[in-house]
Design a protein around this motif. Structure first.
Motif, PDB file in Angstrom:
ATOM      1  N   LEU A  89       0.774  -1.144  -0.021  1.00 55.36           N
ATOM      2  CA  LEU A  89      -0.039   0.074  -0.068  1.00 55.36           C
ATOM      3  C   LEU A  89       0.768   1.346  -0.116  1.00 55.36           C
ATOM      4  O   LEU A  89       0.294   2.439  -0.421  1.00 55.36           O
ATOM      5  N   ILE A 112       0.531   3.713  -6.099  1.00 61.16           N
ATOM      6  CA  ILE A 112      -0.745   2.765  -5.742  1.00 61.16           C
ATOM      7  C   ILE A 112      -1.662   3.725  -5.078  1.00 61.16           C
ATOM      8  O   ILE A 112      -1.470   4.544  -4.244  1.00 61.16           O
ATOM      9  N   ASP A 113      -3.027   3.481  -5.579  1.00 59.18           N
ATOM     10  CA  ASP A 113      -3.962   4.099  -5.033  1.00 59.18           C
ATOM     11  C   ASP A 113      -5.060   3.333  -4.436  1.00 59.18           C
ATOM     12  O   ASP A 113      -5.518   2.338  -5.150  1.00 59.18           O
ATOM     13  N   ARG A 136      -7.922   3.567  -4.078  1.00 60.03           N
ATOM     14  CA  ARG A 136      -9.362   3.734  -4.617  1.00 60.03           C
ATOM     15  C   ARG A 136      -9.370   3.159  -5.796  1.00 60.03           C
ATOM     16  O   ARG A 136     -10.463   2.605  -6.334  1.00 60.03           O
ATOM     17  N   GLU A 149      -6.752   3.776   5.498  1.00 58.62           N
ATOM     18  CA  GLU A 149      -5.852   4.302   4.227  1.00 58.62           C
ATOM     19  C   GLU A 149      -6.888   4.539   3.282  1.00 58.62           C
ATOM     20  O   GLU A 149      -6.344   4.877   2.032  1.00 58.62           O
ATOM     21  N   GLY A 150      -8.155   4.527   3.426  1.00 64.02           N
ATOM     22  CA  GLY A 150      -8.958   5.600   2.520  1.00 64.02           C
ATOM     23  C   GLY A 150     -10.111   4.590   1.972  1.00 64.02           C
ATOM     24  O   GLY A 150     -10.881   4.879   1.379  1.00 64.02           O
ATOM     25  N   VAL A 151     -10.290   3.294   2.225  1.00 65.20           N
ATOM     26  CA  VAL A 151     -11.223   2.444   1.919  1.00 65.20           C
ATOM     27  C   VAL A 151     -12.435   2.840   2.401  1.00 65.20           C
ATOM     28  O   VAL A 151     -12.498   3.162   3.672  1.00 65.20           O
ATOM     29  N   SER A 152     -13.564   2.862   1.721  1.00 68.16           N
ATOM     30  CA  SER A 152     -14.828   3.572   2.497  1.00 68.16           C
ATOM     31  C   SER A 152     -15.127   2.823   3.547  1.00 68.16           C
ATOM     32  O   SER A 152     -15.277   1.797   3.669  1.00 68.16           O
TER      33      SER A 152
END
Lengths: 613, 419
Positions: B131, B136-137, B139, B180-183
């Motif tokens: 990650l 690497i994003d 999303r 890390e940003g996962v909904s």
């Protein structure tokens, strides 16, 4: 590449952590602080209450010879709640029981309590215990408790000692001291002195691990109580005399009661047929008990206190004494006797006539006592037959008849001295001496127990008083119990009237025509009186009362041999042998002894004795 | 680079001290739960407390070693660690030794080790490495799939070892992905699934579906916005219904009988304190009997006398509960929460994404163990056999958690050297 900043999400994550932690802490608070039941449950798991059973008091005879003591056995106990998946088959084969017994006992235990110990298997021997001891850790919820079983140094005195058995539901209800599976005195001395003999149970709290192994005392024994051993009892019984009496009564139905007149102490009490006291202990108690209960000869009944008989001629002294006291006759009053032709009561003996009291006792003359009784009932100064009868009634009762001694003998019967009211009822108020003439010779409605007869002999020996017959001689620290046995009970008859009766009773042995002359031994100074009691069920009962030596009476005896015929045939020789045995310690009349011991009135007869009344 | 004194100065001693406290508290509990002879030496290797003391000594050596090794070593070799542990896990499936129904042990001489414990830090390393890769994003769907793949691979292998508890631990990475940003929807959906699973078991399919339909209808009636997004809402409703239908099948056919029983017990559907519910029931009695202040050190009779199964490993918290009472539990919770929050604080101050992601992984794994383990002993979670970090008896688990934590402490100590 640009990445969005999500760092504020840390608050969400921290919030989740804290929320979970607080939820858990609330649950913990509930478990640890709010709910107290878990603490009790924990105690129930870890603590085991071990009852320390005290040694039951031992029983000694008057010469400090041990009669009853204790032997260790082991009860296998179970706490149903703690039983957890176990190999039932292995367990059953270890204990040599079958599965249905296992299921039954578990159900029984669960029914009593899931948390408290119940007896699973009773009275394992030391050997059985050694065999299973090492394997018990495998079976959670089971443990072994040491118990004591009664043992007897000699198989005697089963009736008076009584037996010890498991408590029944009534015992449990009556006294909260007992828990299911406890032992209690069921009869005799064991029952009467239960509270002295049992001592006091102690309780030990121990910690156990999950395998039911002891891990030391709980809180250093803070909740433990010590057990107090039972009191040892010294009984008035002379075990040798008792044993001898039982030998004499072998194969006969009846009883022997021997009392020391000086103290009222019972020296021996034999009831026959009897049983071996060892039969009523241990695991086979109930089986043997049922067998004894079914026996038609009723060996469980203590005939010495529960058997009631018409006293027959042994009652003549009492009638004479009462008549003398009420001045209905004098020692010099004589009546004539027509032998078998006499009316209304015929005489069974042939003798001189007219005759006085001493001759009448010696030869057991029925017409003399009928006349005596009639004189008393019709004595003008007593104010009519009803009042005279009442006087007679209370005087008779002063000898201990028609009532219980209420000492330390459970299941005593009172016998029967009919009251004036009773006759009023039966004869609708119209009765006189003739109507109730049977009483003159100790027949009719009168019923007495052998112990009352022995007490009569003692009262005559003492010339007018007696001590309530009893068994207790000594119990350490319990002297107050003896107080009621050391109070003289006076009869209604003055001492001076006893001399002539004693002389006459001596003549029964000493004089040629005395009914027990055959059993005279000069040195023993025996005094006695035969009784041959009519009995609707079969042959007459053979009765005898005696005391000896005349000059300083050491023992008073009553003997009843059911269906033994003449009083002189069985009862008199038995009483005489008892006197010889007790006074000299040995029997010189070996032939007589042999005849008595080998005499079998039970198996050699077509008509068996029925009942004891 | 300035090494030596620098490392000592930059080490977060608060974390180290919290670690040492927990390990010491844990060892005391093991000692109290397992000692028999009060005169025996502490380092009696025939006793669990003696062995654990040895494991602790080795853990300290491991920790020092990690602090000495170059910080870059772990990020550089992250995939190597991961690859190696995956091979070992496969090896365990073939050559492993079965203990208590799980084929998760490797025997080396007289020494048995549980590789699944070490798979946690390796997976955490690999996930952090992936990650934090440039370009690497999270999303991107592809990234998500690879990330989930990294997590699922060891989890699946461990599941195949029949060690469900250890496999479930990998679900804790959901916190990392979220950070890390996962909904958050994914977490919510996960939570919703858990709720649906439970209510379906408790009240049956029909009742739950009727209830869902009513809620959906109510929402339609309530808001215009929802009516406009009817496709999405209807799809959501259908998915929920399908999930509900699958619940019974999964419960009856996928789960093993003992797992079904554990769930039924926790939901109060069966009550069998002497049979399948024995562990939890005894555990609750032990903890509950501790009261407010506890019974005192070495006085926990239920735990000492083996009334609680597995009391030195999975049920070690019972000793704390019984001997230290509510106060001792509070202290333990305080220590754990302090450690978790401290780790998150440290993670957030990292310049390197690798270190931050790794730090979150550490916090998530520790939290999951803590929550599931203690939840199980107090009857709030089904019985899942996973250890309480730093507390439970066992070398593998202590070392694995030590490595997991100290790699992060090392990264943190090195943070100033990261550009």
């Amino acid at each position: 590449m640009y990445k969005k900043d999500f760092s504020s999400r840390k608050y969400v994550i921290i919030l989740i952590f804290i929320t979970v932690a607080i939820t858990y802490l609330i649950k913990l608070y509930n478990l640890q602080v709010v709910s107290p039941s878990l603490s009790d449950k924990a105690k129930g798991l870890v603590m085991r209450q071990i009852t320390e059973y005290p040694r039951r008091g031992r029983i000694y005879d008057r010469n400090n010879k041990l009669i009853v003591y204790n032997d260790a056995v082991y009860d296998l106990m179970v706490i149903p709640r703690q039983v957890k998946d176990m190999d039932t088959d292995e367990f059953c084969s270890l204990l040599e029981i079958d599965t249905s017994f296992f299921v039954k006992q578990m159900k029984k235990a669960e029914h009593y309590s899931r948390y408290k110990p119940s007896v699973f298997l009773k009275q394992l021997s030391k050997e059985d215990y050694a065999r299973i001891e090492d394997k018990m850790y495998k079976y959670r919820g089971f443990f072994v408790q040491r118990r004591a079983l009664r043992k007897y140094t000699m198989p005697i005195a089963a009736h008076l000692l009584g037996s010890v058995g498991e408590v029944n539901t009534q015992d449990l209800k009556k006294d909260s001291y007992y828990k299911p599976g406890d032992y209690i005195g069921k009869s005799g001395i064991e029952r009467f002195y239960e509270k002295l003999l049992r001592g006091k149970k102690g309780v030990r709290m121990v910690k156990v691990d999950v395998h039911n192994r002891e891990k030391g005392s709980y809180q250093n024994g803070k909740y433990d109580t010590l057990s107090v051993p039972g009191k040892d009892l010294v009984l008035s019984i002379d075990s040798e005399l008792q044993q001898y009496g039982e030998k004499l009564m072998k194969n006969k139905t009846g009883s022997i009661v021997v009392i020391e007149p000086e103290t009222g102490e019972i020296l021996a009490m034999v009831s026959s047929p009897g049983f071996n006291p060892n039969d009523l202990i241990g695991r086979h108690r109930s089986r043997n008990y049922v067998a004894l209960q079914k026996d038609s000869l009723k060996p469980l009944i203590n005939r010495a206190i529960s058997g009631t008989y018409p006293p027959g001629s042994t009652f003549k002294m009492v009638n004479a004494l009462v008549a003398l006291q009420e001045r209905a006759i004098t020692p010099y009053t004589s009546f004539s006797c027509n032998g078998p032709e006499s009316t209304p009561i015929k005489c069974t003996h042939y003798h001189v006539t007219p005759l006085r009291l001493n001759e009448a006792i010696k030869q057991s003359c029925n017409p003399f006592f009928w006349n005596t009784f009639k004189s008393l009932m019709n004595k003008p100064s007593l104010g009519g037959v009803h009042n005279a009868y009442r006087k007679w009634y209370s005087n008779i009762r002063s000898f201990g008849f028609g009532k219980k001694f209420n000492t330390d003998i459970p299941y005593e019967k009172r016998g029967n001295i009919p009251s004036a009211e009773y006759f009023d009822k039966v004869y609708r108020g119209s009765w006189n001496a003739l109507t109730i003439r049977s009483l003159a010779i100790g027949q009719g409605e009168i019923l007495v127990t052998p112990i009352q007869l022995a007490n009569l002999a003692a009262a005559i020996a003492n010339k007018g008083y007696y001590y309530p017959p009893h068994f207790l001689k000594k119990a350490e620290g319990e002297d107050s119990l003896l107080a009621k046995y050391t109070t003289k009970v006076y009869t209604a008859v003055e001492p001076k009237y006893f001399n002539i009766v004693q002389d006459a009773m001596r003549d029964v042995f000493a004089k040629e025509h005395g009914t027990a002359h055959y059993y005279e031994v000069d040195s023993l100074e025996q005094c006695g009186k035969t009784g041959t009691v009519q009995n609707p069920h079969g042959e007459d009962h053979s009765l005898f009362i005696a005391f000896a030596p005349k000059s300083y009476p050491k023992l008073a005896v009553s003997v009843v041999v059911e269906n033994g015929g003449y009083g002189s045939r069985w009862a008199a020789p038995i009483a005489s042998l008892i006197i010889e045995k007790y006074l000299t310690g040995e029997i010189k009349r070996k032939k007589l002894e042999k005849r008595i011991m080998e005499g079998d009135l039970i198996h050699n007869k077509n008509t068996k004795s029925k009942g004891e009344e | 680079m300035r090494k030596g004194a620098n490392i000592l100065a930059n080490t977060d001693w608060l974390t180290v001290i919290l670690y040492l406290y927990l390990v010491f508290y844990g060892w005391l509990s093991i000692y109290s739960a397992t000692f028999d002879d009060p005169n025996a030496p502490m380092l009696d290797l025939s006793q669990r407390y003696g062995k654990q003391l040895l494991w602790i000594g080795l853990a300290v050596i491991l920790a020092i070693t990690i602090m000495i090794i170059d910080a870059k070593f772990f990020s550089a070799f992250a995939y190597w660690f991961y690859g190696f542990i995956i091979l070992v896990l496969i090896g365990v499936l073939i050559f492993g030794k079965t203990v208590a129904g799980s084929k998760s042990w490797i025997q080396i001489g007289s020494f048995a080790i549980q590789p699944s414990e070490f798979a946690k830090f390796a997976t955490n390393l690999a996930l952090a490495k992936f990650l934090s890769t440039l370009n690497i994003d999270i999303r991107d769907l592809k990234t998500k799939i690879i990330a989930v793949g990294i997590i699922f691979l060891p989890a699946t292998l461990i599941l195949l070892q029949n060690d469900t508890g250890s496999a479930l631990v990998y679900a804790s990475f959901v916190f990392v992905l979220y950070r890390e940003g996962v909904s958050g929807v994914f977490m919510l959906v996960g939570l919703l699934m858990a709720v649906l699973f439970v209510v379906t078991l408790l009240y049956g399919q029909v009742a739950v579906i009727v209830f869902l339909a009513l809620i959906t209808g109510f929402l339609f009636w309530l808001s215009d916005k929802i009516r406009r997004n009817y496709k999405f809402v209807a799809g959501f409703f259908l998915a929920a219904v399908m999930f509900v239908f699958s619940v019974n099948y999964v419960f009856e056919n996928v789960l093993q009988p003992h797992q079904r029983n554990r769930i039924k017990i926790i939901l109060g559907m069966i009550n069998d304190p002497r049979g399948v519910g024995y562990n939890v029931n005894q555990s609750k009695i032990a903890i509950g009997s501790g009261g407010f202040w506890g019974k005192g050190f070495k006085e926990g009779m239920l735990t000492r006398y083996h009334f609680v199964p597995e009391q030195s490993t999975d049920f070690i918290f019972c000793t704390v509960g019984e001997e230290r009472g509510f106060v001792g539990s509070l202290v333990l919770f305080g220590l754990f929460l302090a450690l978790l929050i401290r780790i998150i604080y440290l993670a957030e101050r990292q310049r390197s994404e690798f270190s931050r992601i790794y730090g979150y992984g550490v916090a998530s794994i520790l939290f999951f163990h803590f929550a599931v383990n203690i939840g199980m002993t107090i009857g709030l979670m089904p019985v899942v056999g996973i250890p309480l970090p730093f507390f439970s008896y066992g070398g593998s688990s202590l070392w694995a958690f030590t490595i997991l934590l100290f790699i992060f402490i090392k990264q943190d100590a090195n943070r100033l050297n990261v550009l």
